[in-house]
Design a protein around this motif. Structure first.
Motif, PDB file in Angstrom:
ATOM      1  N   ALA A   1     -37.686 102.927 -60.608  1.00  0.00           N
ATOM      2  CA  ALA A   1     -36.827 102.382 -61.970  1.00  0.00           C
ATOM      3  C   ALA A   1     -37.828 101.097 -62.705  1.00  0.00           C
ATOM      4  O   ALA A   1     -38.287 101.098 -63.775  1.00  0.00           O
TER       5      ALA A   1
ATOM      6  N   LYS B   1     -43.615 100.399 -68.051  1.00  0.00           N
ATOM      7  CA  LYS B   1     -44.429 101.121 -69.031  1.00  0.00           C
ATOM      8  C   LYS B   1     -43.939 100.783 -70.396  1.00  0.00           C
ATOM      9  O   LYS B   1     -44.757 100.745 -71.421  1.00  0.00           O
ATOM     10  N   GLN B   2     -42.538 100.168 -70.609  1.00  0.00           N
ATOM     11  CA  GLN B   2     -42.014 100.131 -71.869  1.00  0.00           C
ATOM     12  C   GLN B   2     -42.008  98.416 -72.121  1.00  0.00           C
ATOM     13  O   GLN B   2     -41.821  98.188 -73.205  1.00  0.00           O
TER      14      GLN B   2
ATOM     15  N   ALA C   1     -37.246  95.244 -69.502  1.00  0.00           N
ATOM     16  CA  ALA C   1     -38.625  95.955 -69.458  1.00  0.00           C
ATOM     17  C   ALA C   1     -39.705  94.992 -69.109  1.00  0.00           C
ATOM     18  O   ALA C   1     -40.680  95.317 -68.438  1.00  0.00           O
TER      19      ALA C   1
ATOM     20  N   HIS D   1     -28.875 101.416 -66.118  1.00  0.00           N
ATOM     21  CA  HIS D   1     -29.790 101.752 -67.428  1.00  0.00           C
ATOM     22  C   HIS D   1     -30.026 103.302 -67.771  1.00  0.00           C
ATOM     23  O   HIS D   1     -30.232 104.077 -66.814  1.00  0.00           O
ATOM     24  N   PRO D   2     -29.832 103.834 -68.844  1.00  0.00           N
ATOM     25  CA  PRO D   2     -29.969 105.443 -69.133  1.00  0.00           C
ATOM     26  C   PRO D   2     -31.015 106.071 -68.690  1.00  0.00           C
ATOM     27  O   PRO D   2     -30.883 107.242 -68.433  1.00  0.00           O
ATOM     28  N   ASP D   3     -32.101 105.345 -68.617  1.00  0.00           N
ATOM     29  CA  ASP D   3     -33.444 105.886 -68.290  1.00  0.00           C
ATOM     30  C   ASP D   3     -33.716 105.902 -66.715  1.00  0.00           C
ATOM     31  O   ASP D   3     -34.409 106.555 -66.041  1.00  0.00           O
ATOM     32  N   CYS D   4     -32.820 104.995 -66.123  1.00  0.00           N
ATOM     33  CA  CYS D   4     -33.096 104.846 -64.595  1.00  0.00           C
ATOM     34  C   CYS D   4     -31.923 104.980 -63.598  1.00  0.00           C
ATOM     35  O   CYS D   4     -32.125 104.711 -62.625  1.00  0.00           O
ATOM     36  N   SER D   5     -31.128 105.550 -64.053  1.00  0.00           N
ATOM     37  CA  SER D   5     -29.706 105.846 -63.503  1.00  0.00           C
ATOM     38  C   SER D   5     -29.768 106.724 -62.181  1.00  0.00           C
ATOM     39  O   SER D   5     -29.241 106.312 -61.161  1.00  0.00           O
ATOM     40  N   SER D   6     -30.537 107.545 -62.007  1.00  0.00           N
ATOM     41  CA  SER D   6     -31.097 108.347 -60.915  1.00  0.00           C
ATOM     42  C   SER D   6     -32.063 108.042 -59.971  1.00  0.00           C
ATOM     43  O   SER D   6     -32.524 108.722 -59.216  1.00  0.00           O
TER      44      SER D   6
ATOM     45  N   HIS E   1     -40.945 102.729 -64.003  1.00  0.00           N
ATOM     46  CA  HIS E   1     -40.605 103.472 -65.272  1.00  0.00           C
ATOM     47  C   HIS E   1     -40.477 102.667 -66.363  1.00  0.00           C
ATOM     48  O   HIS E   1     -40.937 102.668 -67.390  1.00  0.00           O
ATOM     49  N   LEU E   2     -39.568 101.539 -66.180  1.00  0.00           N
ATOM     50  CA  LEU E   2     -39.111 100.533 -67.222  1.00  0.00           C
ATOM     51  C   LEU E   2     -40.599  99.658 -67.725  1.00  0.00           C
ATOM     52  O   LEU E   2     -40.387  99.311 -68.786  1.00  0.00           O
TER      53      LEU E   2
END
Length: 364
Positions: free
Chosen positions: A224, A230-231, A283, A213-218, A227-228
């Motif tokens: 992750a 929340k959406q 999400a 996932h582009p928002d969670c790759s690191s 973070h996800l």
């Protein structure tokens, strides 16, 4: 000490050359004399190589840490031999950096404290063996440290907390509730019967392929998910919380993970995608599993608080719940626990995020 030496023989033995190199690297000129006892803490129980120097008043003089998260993200989880090798490669540097930051020489140390359990045997062995070599060369006392007791007492570095208090330790490898009656006096009230919450969240993140996932790759798996989530909308999936009819303070997370895996498999069929691709509902699934985890942890903790209060094991006023470990940095779970402490007239205390995860400060 004899027992520890016997144990160390089964683990990695650092070369004497490495330890001598560490000692020779310190050529400080005579400086101010330290009035307090100075302890070097070394932590290698899992996937972080950490060291710190702390004095007997709680002042942190220097610390250093090497995280293996980036490496283990690529392999989809911690592989013990890989973690062991990374500890081997970094422990000398990390100890040296901690001592340099503290501006003291090894000879000024009063003792060396090291995690000896619980944790990954291969990882623990690196820290233990290195420490025993250092202890032998410096002729300093060795203090074996229980990893979970260190987490439980970390709060006393940052807050004035009197005994007794209730502690909830939630991380990738552990989950327990205990009444802390003294420095080495713990009454275990509950623990996970299978896997730890952080481990479960990491496995769900891997099953959802969030590393792609582009928002969670690191991010680590637990981060992750948080973070996800929340959406997402947690109400889109109804996941039953574990052990709802069990009248004790234990936890269980393996059944929750199994249920989430079934949901993911079903959604992959519905969306016509291969395993390893990102679901459009990822999400929502993240939000649902995080909410169920938070509810489960909060309910078992609520039961423990009521148990302690009914039996006068906690003070009538200023009762405290201390929450520590890596999962304690999850703000959604922390908010659920805040609701519990507000309802039971307790104070919720959490160490700063950097002290919630494994570190050398808590060991020292």
């Amino acid at each position: 000490m004899l027992i520890l030496n016997k144990t160390a023989r089964h683990f990695f033995k650092p070369s004497k050359r490495k330890v001598y190199e560490l000692l020779r690297s310190f050529n400080f000129h005579p400086g101010p004399q330290f009035l307090h006892k100075l302890v070097l803490g070394i932590e290698t129980s899992c996937d972080d190589t950490a060291a710190a120097v702390v004095d007997d008043t709680g002042n942190v003089l220097g610390e250093a840490i090497h995280s293996q998260t980036e490496v283990h993200l690529k392999t989809g989880g911690i592989i013990p031999p890989v973690a062991q090798q990374l500890h081997r490669e970094n422990i000398q540097r990390i100890v040296q950096e901690a001592l340099s930051a503290s501006r003291i020489s090894p000879s000024e140390l009063s003792a060396i404290a090291t995690t000896i359990k619980p944790g990954l045997a291969l990882s623990l062995g690196v820290g233990l063996s290195f420490s025993l070599q250092l202890v032998s060369q410096l002729k300093k006392p060795f203090i074996p440290i229980h990893h979970m007791e260190a987490h439980a007492l970390t709060i006393r570095l940052t807050n004035k907390v009197e005994f007794p208090f209730l502690v909830l330790l939630i991380s990738g490898g552990h989950c327990l509730l205990a009444l802390v009656q003294g420095v080495s006096d713990f009454l275990l009230l509950g623990k996970s019967l299978d896997i730890a919450p952080g481990d479960m969240l990491d496995k769900v993140a891997r099953r959802l392929s969030l590393v792609k996932h582009p928002d969670c790759s690191s991010m680590s798996g637990g981060k992750a998910i948080e973070h996800l989530a929340k959406q997402g909308n947690r109400l889109h999936f109804d996941i039953t919380a574990p052990m709802q009819r069990t009248k004790n303070c234990n936890f269980s997370f393996s059944g929750l993970q199994h249920n989430v895996n079934k949901i993911i498999t079903q959604k992959e069929k519905e969306e016509g995608i291969e395993k390893g691709q990102i679901l459009s509902s990822a999400a929502d699934i993240a939000a649902a599993v995080q909410h169920t985890t938070a509810c489960h942890i909060a309910k078992r903790t609520h039961r423990a608080i009521l148990f302690c209060k009914q039996r006068h094991l906690l003070p009538e006023n200023n009762a405290a719940l201390v929450v520590s470990g890596g999962v304690a940095s999850n703000l959604y779970i922390r908010k659920a626990l805040e609701i519990v402490t507000d309802a039971t007239q307790c104070t919720l205390l959490c160490p700063p995020p950097r002290l919630c995860t494994d570190n050398g400060i808590m060991i020292a």
